[in-house]
Design a protein around this motif. Structure first.
Motif, PDB file in Angstrom:
ATOM      1  N   GLY A   5       9.064 -19.261  23.819  1.00  0.00           N
ATOM      2  CA  GLY A   5       8.536 -19.237  22.464  1.00  0.00           C
ATOM      3  C   GLY A   5       8.892 -17.938  21.778  1.00  0.00           C
ATOM      4  N   GLU A   6       7.944 -17.402  21.009  1.00  0.00           N
ATOM      5  CA  GLU A   6       8.227 -16.208  20.222  1.00  0.00           C
ATOM      6  C   GLU A   6       7.124 -15.171  20.370  1.00  0.00           C
ATOM      7  OE1 GLU A   6      10.761 -17.852  16.417  1.00  0.00           O
ATOM      8  OE2 GLU A   6       8.568 -17.944  16.326  1.00  0.00           O
ATOM      9  N   ALA A   7       7.541 -13.910  20.432  1.00  0.00           N
ATOM     10  CA  ALA A   7       6.585 -12.808  20.351  1.00  0.00           C
ATOM     11  C   ALA A   7       6.398 -12.481  18.877  1.00  0.00           C
ATOM     12  CB  ALA A   7       7.116 -11.598  21.104  1.00  0.00           C
ATOM     13  N   ARG A   8       5.221 -11.912  18.535  1.00  0.00           N
ATOM     14  CA  ARG A   8       4.888 -11.683  17.134  1.00  0.00           C
ATOM     15  C   ARG A   8       4.188 -10.342  16.977  1.00  0.00           C
ATOM     16  NH1 ARG A   8       3.900 -15.397  12.876  1.00  0.00           N
ATOM     17  NH2 ARG A   8       2.545 -14.565  11.238  1.00  0.00           N
ATOM     18  N   ILE A   9       4.690  -9.548  16.032  1.00  0.00           N
ATOM     19  CA  ILE A   9       4.049  -8.277  15.687  1.00  0.00           C
ATOM     20  C   ILE A   9       3.518  -8.397  14.271  1.00  0.00           C
ATOM     21  CG2 ILE A   9       4.405  -5.816  15.285  1.00  0.00           C
ATOM     22  CD1 ILE A   9       6.571  -5.827  17.400  1.00  0.00           C
ATOM     23  N   GLU A  10       2.188  -8.336  14.121  1.00  0.00           N
ATOM     24  CA  GLU A  10       1.550  -8.461  12.814  1.00  0.00           C
ATOM     25  C   GLU A  10       1.534  -7.112  12.093  1.00  0.00           C
ATOM     26  OE1 GLU A  10       0.358 -11.054  11.275  1.00  0.00           O
ATOM     27  OE2 GLU A  10       0.221 -12.619  12.812  1.00  0.00           O
ATOM     28  N   LEU A  11       1.773  -7.160  10.767  1.00  0.00           N
ATOM     29  CA  LEU A  11       1.725  -5.964   9.927  1.00  0.00           C
ATOM     30  C   LEU A  11       0.578  -6.097   8.930  1.00  0.00           C
ATOM     31  CD1 LEU A  11       5.509  -5.717   8.911  1.00  0.00           C
ATOM     32  CD2 LEU A  11       4.444  -4.941  11.036  1.00  0.00           C
ATOM     33  N   THR A  12      -0.141  -5.048   8.752  1.00  0.00           N
ATOM     34  CA  THR A  12      -1.206  -5.028   7.735  1.00  0.00           C
ATOM     35  C   THR A  12      -1.066  -3.749   6.905  1.00  0.00           C
ATOM     36  OG1 THR A  12      -2.711  -6.187   9.248  1.00  0.00           O
ATOM     37  CG2 THR A  12      -3.692  -5.103   7.339  1.00  0.00           C
ATOM     38  N   PRO A  13      -0.912  -3.871   5.591  1.00  0.00           N
ATOM     39  CA  PRO A  13      -1.037  -5.052   4.717  1.00  0.00           C
ATOM     40  C   PRO A  13       0.246  -5.852   4.533  1.00  0.00           C
ATOM     41  CG  PRO A  13      -0.752  -3.103   3.400  1.00  0.00           C
ATOM     42  CD  PRO A  13      -0.793  -2.625   4.809  1.00  0.00           C
ATOM     43  N   GLY A  14       1.339  -5.455   5.142  1.00  0.00           N
ATOM     44  CA  GLY A  14       2.614  -6.141   4.953  1.00  0.00           C
ATOM     45  C   GLY A  14       3.555  -5.320   4.079  1.00  0.00           C
ATOM     46  N   VAL A  15       4.849  -5.690   4.128  1.00  0.00           N
ATOM     47  CA  VAL A  15       5.883  -4.955   3.400  1.00  0.00           C
ATOM     48  C   VAL A  15       6.561  -5.883   2.411  1.00  0.00           C
ATOM     49  CG1 VAL A  15       8.053  -3.672   3.595  1.00  0.00           C
ATOM     50  CG2 VAL A  15       6.290  -3.432   5.368  1.00  0.00           C
ATOM     51  N   SER A  16       6.603  -5.479   1.150  1.00  0.00           N
ATOM     52  CA  SER A  16       7.366  -6.218   0.147  1.00  0.00           C
ATOM     53  C   SER A  16       8.816  -5.784   0.246  1.00  0.00           C
ATOM     54  CB  SER A  16       6.829  -5.945  -1.259  1.00  0.00           C
ATOM     55  OG  SER A  16       7.715  -6.485  -2.228  1.00  0.00           O
ATOM     56  N   MET A  17       9.734  -6.746   0.456  1.00  0.00           N
ATOM     57  CA  MET A  17      11.144  -6.406   0.606  1.00  0.00           C
ATOM     58  C   MET A  17      11.765  -5.980  -0.717  1.00  0.00           C
ATOM     59  SD  MET A  17      11.279  -6.633   3.739  1.00  0.00           S
ATOM     60  CE  MET A  17      12.990  -6.133   3.912  1.00  0.00           C
ATOM     61  N   GLU A  18      11.035  -6.139  -1.807  1.00  0.00           N
ATOM     62  CA  GLU A  18      11.526  -5.671  -3.100  1.00  0.00           C
ATOM     63  C   GLU A  18      11.379  -4.162  -3.246  1.00  0.00           C
ATOM     64  OE1 GLU A  18       9.534  -7.818  -6.143  1.00  0.00           O
ATOM     65  OE2 GLU A  18      10.446  -9.750  -5.627  1.00  0.00           O
ATOM     66  N   ASP A  19      10.517  -3.551  -2.406  1.00  0.00           N
ATOM     67  CA  ASP A  19      10.302  -2.110  -2.504  1.00  0.00           C
ATOM     68  C   ASP A  19       9.991  -1.555  -1.118  1.00  0.00           C
ATOM     69  OD1 ASP A  19       9.920   0.450  -3.447  1.00  0.00           O
ATOM     70  OD2 ASP A  19       7.848   0.090  -4.085  1.00  0.00           O
ATOM     71  N   VAL A  20      10.990  -1.587  -0.239  1.00  0.00           N
ATOM     72  CA  VAL A  20      10.780  -1.113   1.127  1.00  0.00           C
ATOM     73  C   VAL A  20      10.509   0.388   1.145  1.00  0.00           C
ATOM     74  CG1 VAL A  20      11.846  -0.866   3.398  1.00  0.00           C
ATOM     75  CG2 VAL A  20      12.208  -2.951   2.081  1.00  0.00           C
ATOM     76  N   LYS A  21      11.249   1.133   0.302  1.00  0.00           N
ATOM     77  CA  LYS A  21      11.057   2.585   0.282  1.00  0.00           C
ATOM     78  C   LYS A  21       9.635   2.961  -0.114  1.00  0.00           C
ATOM     79  CE  LYS A  21      15.855   3.907  -0.689  1.00  0.00           C
ATOM     80  NZ  LYS A  21      16.767   4.613  -1.637  1.00  0.00           N
ATOM     81  N   GLY A  22       9.041   2.190  -1.004  1.00  0.00           N
ATOM     82  CA  GLY A  22       7.698   2.509  -1.473  1.00  0.00           C
ATOM     83  C   GLY A  22       6.598   1.830  -0.690  1.00  0.00           C
TER      84      GLY A  22
END
Length: 811
Positions: A760-777
């Motif tokens: 299956g798949e391993a999963r790493i959760e991110l909080t609050p998450g990253v918007s790919m429109e502004d990775v630098k910020g």
């Protein structure tokens, strides 16, 4: 008042001078640089030659300068010093200095020896050709359609990764209003809409019927994958795939690394056939899977293509004609003819005539010869008997090259190759490429570049490889042209250059394009991508033992490579200086060879080291034969092989003398087993200690962490690897994606996933998450560990160790 000639030239030369220091100043000059250079070129004098010479190879002025020195051969001495360098200007200067007149020695080929294609010129438009048949045919409304998916492909994964809930009536009403307001272009897919709530978000299920209608009417964006979409809606979803010109943007139409053309291959419908035909005709990089679909479903494909092939003149007809011809070439001609006759007798007769058409007769009027082409300086092509082609045949050969596309190849090219000397054809191609480059590489004359794929040689391949690598650094628009030619040549040498560009170009789209060309080449050779990569590793002109010898005259030195594939001189801390007893010319040549090796090795080292480390993590196997030939005896890769522990039926290393030995230095024989780079997670503690001691005794430094690699081992049946990490969002994206993890969403990433074989798949959760429109910020992310698809003790020990190592890299 008229200025004296010398004074006028001096002033004009001063106007150009800023271009040699800072080219960006050129547009600021009151008189355009090109006009100034053209004015200087009007004076065939030594003074003009000295002013123009430094601009050989210049992006703007190079063609003007080359033309000047071609027209004034007596002034070429001004290029002598420039030609001694290693710059683009030096390359151009050497080309001009080497140019001369065409070879007139030797017998002229008899009429019988000249290929008929160069006598008849069958590519030209013919008067009074057969009557063109145009019929109004439509695909039968009751034609069978189906979706072909495996059991695994029918399983929906999106909601497993992104829990969703049903829309409320208010949310459904708001969604419909948004859809109407934006003319149907809403960020919603066939089932889900992403809704932001505070700092987080959730997915809302769209009523199934509404989602399907919206897709078919507006071809909306997808949050899931196209395959899941087909699994959910079946043939009812085909209309949405036909709504937009997907073919034009094939390279961009991917969801979760799912090429759009591969998705289309799941749809067996006559309506898809014209799309596949257009891909075959106009998108070379994707031709193979599209043609495979046409051949695999000949009746369905022919049913969809015959109406276009007999319809009005235009791209659709041209594409369909080509696709049907290729299907016939692949053995499906009888099926195509049968389907055509089922439409009508007239349709059947017309299609049979199409399939019987002379492939040499392509009805193409050749473009005029470019003004910059110097026919008198082109080398003469000779026949297999050594006789040179007469003038009419040479003229016809150049005319054929002007109409011959890069792909699919014009059949007349094979005819000429079969009748003429391969070496002389390669020399012609090299000369055409050089004249094209000196003229500024004009797009309208790309046929001169394409000649290298029609008449390839190692010499012209290296030249185009150099051009491609330069463009891949500086010109994202031109680079694909040269890469396409290298891919069409298709030799190991040509693909080596494409591989270099795929790994090093600073342009994302150029790297992706080069990578897709390599993938296509791997499929064509029936190799895996990894197997192809083994075959295109450069040897950098190293000796069989992986070294080179350099001579200073009385003294000589051996150059070896270290663990980072950096050249080093044995017994010396730095490159030795020449002394009074050395031969100055030999010492200078030795230094130049060392510097060239250093630059070439630096260009490929990182890629090869990363490739081997990934092979260790993935457990990639080599056959014993491929390992010995492609790794252990490869002049470059042997330097990595000697510094690693390998695993066959037992662990071993590659010794300095080329033999294989175990941790006690006993000889090991490889007898057909699969070979892998040993991962420390699969070693016993005793085995790892023994190899660590041996490598320390021999002072072997490894190219990446193998024996010293951190290895976490599962201690029980826990279903997660716990960590308490707070890390910058930008670092999360950089570290995890570099290590092979993939995003759970294209827009707002809330988790990273890693496939672990059948588990299956391993999963790493991110909080609050990253918007790919502004990775630098992106704000800091909270990570509590990795969720595992099974009990830790049930996982492959390498998978467990690497997941733990990736988490630790975020600390």
């Amino acid at each position: 008042m008229t200025l004296p000639e010398d004074e006028a030239l001096s002033l004009l030369g001063e106007s150009l001078a800023p271009l040699l220091v800072k080219p960006k100043y050129g547009p600021l000059l009151k008189t355009p640089p090109r006009a100034i250079a053209e004015a200087i070129a009007l004076f065939p004098t030594k003074a003009a030659a000295e002013i123009l010479a430094p601009y050989m190879g210049h992006a703007i002025l190079g063609p003007i300068v080359a033309e000047f020195f071609h027209d004034a051969p007596k002034l070429r001495s001004a290029l002598s010093e420039i030609a001694k360098g290693k710059t683009k200007a030096a390359d151009a200067a050497r080309t001009v200095l080497a140019s001369g007149t065409k070879r007139e020695s030797g017998p002229v080929a008899s009429a019988e020896d000249v290929p008929r294609v160069l006598v008849d010129r069958p590519w030209r438009p013919r008067k009074g050709s057969e009557k063109v048949v145009e019929l109004r045919l439509t695909i039968p409304s009751n034609a069978e359609e189906r979706i072909e998916l495996t059991r695994a492909e029918r399983e929906l994964q999106f909601e497993k990764e992104n829990p969703a809930r049903d829309m409320t009536q208010a949310e459904h009403k708001a969604w419909r209003a948004e859809l109407k307001e934006n003319d149907g272009v809403a960020y919603a897919d066939w089932t889900y809409e992403y809704s932001k709530t505070g700092s987080g978000g959730e997915y809302l299920r769209i009523p199934r019927g509404d989602g399907l209608r919206a897709w078919n009417e507006h071809a909306m964006y997808l949050s899931g994958t196209y395959v899941e979409f087909l699994a959910t809606h079946g043939t009812a979803a085909i209309s949405g795939f036909l709504n937009h010109d997907w073919v034009k943007w094939l390279s961009n139409q991917e969801v979760d690394d799912e090429p759009y053309v591969d998705v289309l291959a799941h749809i067996v419908s006559p309506r898809i056939a014209p799309v596949m035909a257009r891909i075959v005709a106009r998108r070379k990089n994707f031709r193979r899977p599209a043609l495979a679909w046409l051949v695999a479903h000949p009746e369905t494909a022919a049913l969809g293509l015959v109406p276009d092939a007999l319809g009005k003149h235009g791209e659709a007809r041209t594409d369909a004609e080509l696709a049907l011809s290729l299907m016939a070439h692949k053995g499906q001609g009888a099926v195509v003819a049968k389907v055509a006759h089922a439409y009508s007798g007239e349709a059947g007769t017309a299609i049979v005539a199409l399939l019987a058409r002379d492939p040499l007769a392509i009805d193409k009027a050749p473009p005029k010869v470019p003004d910059f082409l110097r026919l008198g300086e082109l080398p003469r092509v000779t026949t297999k008997t050594g006789a040179r082609l007469p003038d009419d045949a040479m003229d016809a050969l150049l005319e054929m090259l002007r109409v011959a596309p890069l792909d699919p190849p014009y059949p007349g090219v094979d005819v000429v190759r079969g009748a003429c000397d391969t070496g002389s054809l390669g020399e012609l191609a090299r000369a055409l490429v050089e004249q094209w480059v000196l003229a500024g590489s004009p797009g309208r004359c790309e046929w001169m570049l394409f000649s290298a794929s029609h008449f390839p040689s190692d010499d012209v391949t290296r030249r185009i490889g150099g051009i491609a690598r330069e463009w891949a650094r500086r010109d994202r628009k031109k680079a694909p042209r040269a890469c396409a030619v290298l891919a069409a040549i298709g030799t190991d040498l040509a693909l080596l250059h494409v591989g270099h560009i795929a790994a090093t170009s600073r342009f994302d789209d150029v790297r992706a394009m080069a990578h897709s060309l390599l993938e296509e080449a791997a499929v064509a050779r029936e190799l895996t991508f990894a197997e192809l990569e083994d075959r295109i590793v450069p040897d950098l002109d190293l000796g069989a033992d992986g070294t080179i010898a350099l001579s200073f005259g009385k003294r000589s030195f051996v150059v070896d490579l270290d663990e980072g594939l950096r050249p080093i001189v044995r017994g010396e801390k730095t490159f030795p200086r020449a002394n009074k007893d050395d031969d100055a010319a030999l010492a200078k040549a030795a230094r130049a060879r060392f510097d060239a090796l250093k630059a070439d090795a630096a260009a490929v080292a990182d890629r090869q080291i990363r490739r081997f480390e990934q092979a260790m993590v993935n457990g990639r196997p080599w056959s014993a034969k491929d390992f010995i030939e492609r790794v252990a005896k490869h002049p470059l890769l042997v330097h990595l092989a000697r510094r690693l522990v390998w695993q066959g039926s037992k662990s071993f290393r590659v010794a300095e003398d080329g033999t294989f030995s175990d941790a006690s230095d006993a000889v090991v024989k490889l007898e057909g087993e699969s070979i892998r780079i040993a991962h420390p997670a699969r070693m016993t503690d005793d085995d790892r200690r023994a190899w660590t001691t041996l490598f320390a005794d021999y002072r072997v430094v490894q190219p990446f962490e193998q024996l010293g690699r951190a290895v976490a081992r599962a201690s029980g049946n826990e279903a997660r690897i716990a960590r308490d990490i707070t890390v910058a969002g930008r670092k999360v994206v950089g570290v995890l994606e570099a290590r092979g993890w993939r995003r759970n969403d294209r827009g707002h990433v809330t988790a990273y996933l890693r496939t672990l074989g059948a588990c299956g798949e391993a999963r790493i959760e991110l909080t609050p998450g990253v918007s790919m429109e502004d990775v630098k910020g992106a704000e800091d992310q909270k990570i509590t560990g990795a969720e595992l698809p099974a009990a830790a003790s049930a996982l492959d020990p390498v998978d467990y160790a690497e997941i733990a190592r990736d988490l630790d890299a975020l600390l």
